[in-house]
Design an enzyme around this catalytic site. Sequence first.
Site: not given
Ligand code: NAP
Length: 307
Positions: A81, A144
Site C-alpha cells: 500500500t 500502485y
Molecule cells: N490505506 C489506504 O488508504 C487504502 C486506500 C484504498 C484502498 N486500500 C486497500 O485496502 C486494503 C487494506 O489496506 P490497509 O490500509 O489495511 O493496508 P495495510 O495497512 O498496508 O495492510 C496490508 C497488510 O498486508 C501485509 N502484507 C504485505 N505483503 C504481504 C504478503 N506477501 N502476504 C501477506 N501479507 C502481506 C502487510 O504487511 P507489511 O506491513 O509487513 O508489509 C500489512 O500488514 C488493501 O487492499 C489496500 O490496497 C487502502
Amino acid sequence: MSYELNILVTGANGQLGSEIRYLVMSDELGVMNENDLKFITQNSKFFFTDKSELDITKKEDIKKFVEENNINVIINCAAYTAVDRAEEEKDIADLVNHKAVKHLANTAKERNIPLIHISTDYVFDGENYKPYVEDDPVNPQGAYGLTKLKGEEAFKASGATGIIIRTSWVYSSHGHNFVKTMLKLKDRDELNVVFDQVGTPTYARDLAHAILEIINKNFEKIKNKKAEIYHYSNEGVISWYDFAKAIFEIENIDIKVNPIESKDYPTLAKRPHYSVLNKKKIKNEFNVEIPYWRESLKEYLQRINNG
Ligand SMILES: NC(=O)c1ccc[n+]([C@@H]2O[C@H](COP(=O)([O-])OP(=O)(O)OC[C@H]3O[C@@H](n4cnc5c(N)ncnc54)[C@H](OP(=O)(O)O)[C@@H]3O)[C@@H](O)[C@H]2O)c1
C-alpha cells in the site's frame, strides 16, 4: 465445536485486517446491528494471518493453508500500500497486489469458495465530476493503482466467485495513516495540505463491520457473484485540507492549516484529483448502512484518545 464458516483473513496486521480482528475478538461490535454480528463472530472460526503466517505471494502455501483448515471464505486484506514507494518497487507491488491475488483467486476457484478482495479508488484517473460508479472506466495514474487494477482483473479472469470492494483514504487505529500523521505534526505553527484532491475517508472499522455484515447476511449471494465490484467509503465529500481541518477542530488543536495545490506538494506517484466513490450499489444490494465521515472520525479520535 463445529463452525458455520472457517474464515481466512490475510494481511491481518494491517489497518483493515486489524479492525476485523478487533471486531471479532472484542465484545464491542461497533455501532450498527450489534446483535446480528454476534452470529458470525460466535459461529465462525477466524484465521488471522499476516506475511509471517501466510505469505500470499506463495501459491503452494495458500493452497495448503486453505485445504488444511477447510477454509470457506477468504478476505484478502493483504496488499502493498505504499503508493509513492510503489513507483520505485513496481515488481514487489505487482507481486503482492496482482500475482498474489491471482493465486488466492485460483485457490478459491479450485475449492469453490468465495473471495472478498479489497481494491482502491486509485484505479480511477480522477477526471470525473461526479462520484464514480463501479463500471466507470478505469485509468490508474500510478504503479500502485495499476497493480491493484491488475489484481481485480486476475480475480475476474480466474472464474472464482466473490466480490471486490474498492475503498478510499483508509485510516485505522493500527498502522500509518493521514490522521496519525496530522496528529504527529500538531506542535507546528502551521501546515500546508492539498485542497485539490477530493474524495472520502474510510474508517477501517466501518469497512470491517460492513464486510462481516455482508458475510453474515449475504453469504449465499456472494457465493454466486463473479468478482463483482462494489464501492465503499464513508459518506460525504472532502479534500485532504478539509480532513486536516476537521481533525484539528475535533481535537481542539490550534494550528493554522493552509490549503495548497498538489503541484506545490510533489510526490512520486500522481494521485487522482477526484476519487469520490458512489456507494449506492453496496447499500442497495447488501443493505449496508454507511456512517458520515465526520461522525466516524469523531468516534475514531475518541477511541485513540482513550487508548
Ligand atoms: N490505506 C489506504 O488508504 C487504502 C486506500 C484504498 C484502498 N486500500 C486497500 O485496502 C486494503 C487494506 O489496506 P490497509 O490500509 O489495511 O493496508 P495495510 O495497512 O498496508 O495492510 C496490508 C497488510 O498486508 C501485509 N502484507 C504485505 N505483503 C504481504 C504478503 N506477501 N502476504 C501477506 N501479507 C502481506 C502487510 O504487511 P507489511 O506491513 O509487513 O508489509 C500489512 O500488514 C488493501 O487492499 C489496500 O490496497 C487502502
